[in-house]
Design a protein around this motif. Structure first.
Motif, PDB file in Angstrom:
ATOM      1  N   ARG A  30      12.116  -3.824   3.555  1.00  0.00           N
ATOM      2  CA  ARG A  30      10.811  -4.118   4.149  1.00  0.00           C
ATOM      3  C   ARG A  30       9.714  -3.379   3.395  1.00  0.00           C
ATOM      4  N   THR A  31       8.478  -3.647   3.797  1.00  0.00           N
ATOM      5  CA  THR A  31       7.336  -2.935   3.236  1.00  0.00           C
ATOM      6  C   THR A  31       7.377  -1.479   3.686  1.00  0.00           C
ATOM      7  N   ILE A  32       7.167  -0.571   2.749  1.00  0.00           N
ATOM      8  CA  ILE A  32       7.189   0.859   3.062  1.00  0.00           C
ATOM      9  C   ILE A  32       5.886   1.272   3.719  1.00  0.00           C
ATOM     10  N   PHE A  33       4.764   0.806   3.172  1.00  0.00           N
ATOM     11  CA  PHE A  33       3.451   1.078   3.743  1.00  0.00           C
ATOM     12  C   PHE A  33       2.511  -0.037   3.299  1.00  0.00           C
ATOM     13  N   SER A  34       1.511  -0.328   4.124  1.00  0.00           N
ATOM     14  CA  SER A  34       0.574  -1.393   3.801  1.00  0.00           C
ATOM     15  C   SER A  34      -0.360  -0.965   2.671  1.00  0.00           C
ATOM     16  N   GLU A  35      -0.982  -1.926   2.039  1.00  0.00           N
ATOM     17  CA  GLU A  35      -1.830  -1.643   0.883  1.00  0.00           C
ATOM     18  C   GLU A  35      -3.052  -0.816   1.287  1.00  0.00           C
ATOM     19  N   HIS A  36      -3.345   0.203   0.504  1.00  0.00           N
ATOM     20  CA  HIS A  36      -4.513   1.043   0.754  1.00  0.00           C
ATOM     21  C   HIS A  36      -4.826   1.853  -0.504  1.00  0.00           C
ATOM     22  N   TRP A  37      -5.908   2.595  -0.471  1.00  0.00           N
ATOM     23  CA  TRP A  37      -6.249   3.506  -1.563  1.00  0.00           C
ATOM     24  C   TRP A  37      -6.976   4.717  -0.992  1.00  0.00           C
ATOM     25  N   HIS A  38      -6.903   5.804  -1.707  1.00  0.00           N
ATOM     26  CA  HIS A  38      -7.558   7.045  -1.274  1.00  0.00           C
ATOM     27  C   HIS A  38      -7.778   7.933  -2.489  1.00  0.00           C
ATOM     28  N   GLU A  39      -8.408   9.052  -2.262  1.00  0.00           N
ATOM     29  CA  GLU A  39      -8.783   9.934  -3.358  1.00  0.00           C
ATOM     30  C   GLU A  39      -7.741  11.017  -3.615  1.00  0.00           C
ATOM     31  N   HIS A  40      -6.685  11.030  -2.849  1.00  0.00           N
ATOM     32  CA  HIS A  40      -5.658  12.045  -2.997  1.00  0.00           C
ATOM     33  C   HIS A  40      -4.575  11.598  -3.983  1.00  0.00           C
ATOM     34  N   ILE A  41      -3.833  12.568  -4.479  1.00  0.00           N
ATOM     35  CA  ILE A  41      -2.653  12.277  -5.285  1.00  0.00           C
ATOM     36  C   ILE A  41      -1.467  12.092  -4.333  1.00  0.00           C
ATOM     37  N   GLU A  42      -0.676  11.074  -4.577  1.00  0.00           N
ATOM     38  CA  GLU A  42       0.471  10.773  -3.710  1.00  0.00           C
ATOM     39  C   GLU A  42       1.716  10.638  -4.578  1.00  0.00           C
ATOM     40  N   MET A  43       2.769  11.347  -4.218  1.00  0.00           N
ATOM     41  CA  MET A  43       4.007  11.308  -4.985  1.00  0.00           C
ATOM     42  C   MET A  43       5.167  10.880  -4.102  1.00  0.00           C
ATOM     43  N   HIS A  44       6.000  10.000  -4.636  1.00  0.00           N
ATOM     44  CA  HIS A  44       7.198   9.536  -3.933  1.00  0.00           C
ATOM     45  C   HIS A  44       8.398   9.851  -4.818  1.00  0.00           C
ATOM     46  N   TYR A  45       9.205  10.797  -4.372  1.00  0.00           N
ATOM     47  CA  TYR A  45      10.434  11.116  -5.114  1.00  0.00           C
ATOM     48  C   TYR A  45      11.592  10.418  -4.411  1.00  0.00           C
ATOM     49  N   ILE A  46      12.221   9.468  -5.090  1.00  0.00           N
ATOM     50  CA  ILE A  46      13.255   8.644  -4.456  1.00  0.00           C
ATOM     51  C   ILE A  46      14.577   9.402  -4.419  1.00  0.00           C
ATOM     52  N   LEU A  47      15.047   9.643  -3.215  1.00  0.00           N
ATOM     53  CA  LEU A  47      16.305  10.366  -3.003  1.00  0.00           C
ATOM     54  C   LEU A  47      17.501   9.420  -3.004  1.00  0.00           C
ATOM     55  N   ASP A  48      17.287   8.208  -2.476  1.00  0.00           N
ATOM     56  CA  ASP A  48      18.383   7.236  -2.397  1.00  0.00           C
ATOM     57  C   ASP A  48      17.781   5.838  -2.350  1.00  0.00           C
ATOM     58  N   GLY A  49      18.475   4.874  -2.964  1.00  0.00           N
ATOM     59  CA  GLY A  49      18.017   3.499  -2.925  1.00  0.00           C
ATOM     60  C   GLY A  49      17.049   3.173  -4.045  1.00  0.00           C
ATOM     61  N   ALA A  50      16.329   2.062  -3.869  1.00  0.00           N
ATOM     62  CA  ALA A  50      15.380   1.598  -4.883  1.00  0.00           C
ATOM     63  C   ALA A  50      14.234   0.876  -4.196  1.00  0.00           C
ATOM     64  N   ALA A  51      13.100   0.822  -4.889  1.00  0.00           N
ATOM     65  CA  ALA A  51      11.912   0.160  -4.343  1.00  0.00           C
ATOM     66  C   ALA A  51      11.007  -0.278  -5.477  1.00  0.00           C
ATOM     67  N   VAL A  52      10.110  -1.199  -5.151  1.00  0.00           N
ATOM     68  CA  VAL A  52       9.068  -1.570  -6.096  1.00  0.00           C
ATOM     69  C   VAL A  52       7.734  -1.127  -5.494  1.00  0.00           C
ATOM     70  N   PHE A  53       7.000  -0.332  -6.255  1.00  0.00           N
ATOM     71  CA  PHE A  53       5.671   0.105  -5.857  1.00  0.00           C
ATOM     72  C   PHE A  53       4.649  -0.694  -6.650  1.00  0.00           C
ATOM     73  N   LEU A  54       3.596  -1.121  -5.984  1.00  0.00           N
ATOM     74  CA  LEU A  54       2.543  -1.881  -6.643  1.00  0.00           C
ATOM     75  C   LEU A  54       1.298  -1.012  -6.727  1.00  0.00           C
ATOM     76  N   CYS A  55       0.950  -0.603  -7.928  1.00  0.00           N
ATOM     77  CA  CYS A  55      -0.221   0.238  -8.159  1.00  0.00           C
ATOM     78  C   CYS A  55      -1.273  -0.612  -8.856  1.00  0.00           C
ATOM     79  N   ASN A  56      -2.381  -0.857  -8.131  1.00  0.00           N
ATOM     80  CA  ASN A  56      -3.354  -1.846  -8.598  1.00  0.00           C
ATOM     81  C   ASN A  56      -2.656  -3.163  -8.939  1.00  0.00           C
ATOM     82  N   HIS A  57      -1.669  -3.478  -8.106  1.00  0.00           N
ATOM     83  CA  HIS A  57      -0.890  -4.725  -8.175  1.00  0.00           C
ATOM     84  C   HIS A  57      -0.041  -4.843  -9.437  1.00  0.00           C
ATOM     85  N   LYS A  58       0.207  -3.728 -10.093  1.00  0.00           N
ATOM     86  CA  LYS A  58       1.143  -3.718 -11.217  1.00  0.00           C
ATOM     87  C   LYS A  58       2.471  -3.162 -10.705  1.00  0.00           C
TER      88      LYS A  58
END
Length: 283
Positions: A30-58
């Motif tokens: 499923r979707t992990i989180f809905s699309e948004h943007w902010h001024e903070h730095i955000e890091m996702h360290y994947i412990l298990d599994g796989a995902a596709v992240f869309l950054c500026n839709h890339k």
């Protein structure tokens, strides 16, 4: 109608500890989180599994052991690709940690694969935050400083001028009105001319601004939004694939299937069938 705003203002209450640390533990595709943007730095360290992240839709594909870095002022969302997905998430105010990075307007590499030092630092942060022993905030901040130093030296892809940084922020803020409009009207056949009127620009100037900021045309962006909505509808399994395509605004069913598979790596029918299999297994 409820106003859609993709800008998320994160308020971190503890000035001595300007960081949020939590885990995403998801047991379905499923979707992990809905699309948004902010001024903070955000890091996702994947412990298990796989995902596709869309950054500026890339699309950025991450697996266990990979770090996904969301730079400030980037539109982003994420979708799991495996039924089991665990990730350590760290969000922090960069200017509270390093004026040096802010002053140089550093942009970090989005995908960092299997770096042992990053793994060690992030697992230390996870352990300190979990146990919360005396002095854990100092320990976490120390690890973040070390992590940032390491990222600055080995994973900066671009440093932009203050002028360019301010321009990017202004452009994204201006386009936020267009993003909201698209989110409300993506089922319609939107034209560049219609979108240009939303921000009071000529069609040519609008298309140039959008492409410069997002790295793709308005039509491609609209299709990306439609595909995200389609994914959510397919997960609900209330409509068949053809109905989903029509509901989200695709007039060409074959084009919908082709774009969907290109984006997610599997066909719409595979999502529909997979969700059905999962429901049968868990019932």
């Amino acid at each position: 109608m409820h106003e859609i705003n993709l800008y998320e203002k994160k308020i971190i209450q503890d000035k001595d500890f300007p960081v949020q640390i939590f885990e995403n533990n998801i047991r379905e595709i499923r979707t992990i989180f809905s699309e948004h943007w902010h001024e903070h730095i955000e890091m996702h360290y994947i412990l298990d599994g796989a995902a596709v992240f869309l950054c500026n839709h890339k699309p950025v594909y991450g697996k266990a052991g990979d770090l996904i870095v969301i730079n400030s002022n980037e539109l982003h969302t994420g979708v799991t690709k495996t039924p089991v997905f665990d990730a350590l998430v760290i969000i922090f105010e960069l200017d509270k940690f390093s004026e040096e990075i802010v002053n140089y307007n550093m942009i970090f590499q989005t995908l960092i694969e299997s770096d042992d030092k990053i793994k060690r630092l992030l697992l230390e942060i996870r352990k300190e935050d979990s146990e919360k022993k005396l002095g854990y905030k100092l320990a976490v901040k120390s690890d973040i400083y070390e992590l940032l130093t390491y990222l600055m030296r080995y994973y900066v892809v671009e440093s932009i001028s203050d002028k360019e940084h301010l321009k990017r922020n202004r452009d994204l803020d201006r386009l936020n009105t267009v993003f909201q409009y698209i989110q409300k009207n993506y089922t319609e056949q939107l034209s560049n001319q219609e979108l240009a009127k939303v921000v009071h620009l000529s069609e040519s100037r609008f298309c140039h601004l959008f492409k410069e900021s997002m790295g793709q045309s308005p039509l491609n962006y609209i299709n990306e939004v439609r595909l995200q909505k389609a994914y959510l509808l397919l997960q609900q399994k209330e409509l068949n694939v053809a109905e989903v395509a029509a509901v989200v605004g695709f007039t060409d069913y074959n084009n919908f299937g082709r774009l969907f598979k290109k984006k997610y790596g599997f066909s719409p029918s595979e999502v529909w069938e997979r969700i059905g299999t999962m429901h049968t297994t868990t019932n």
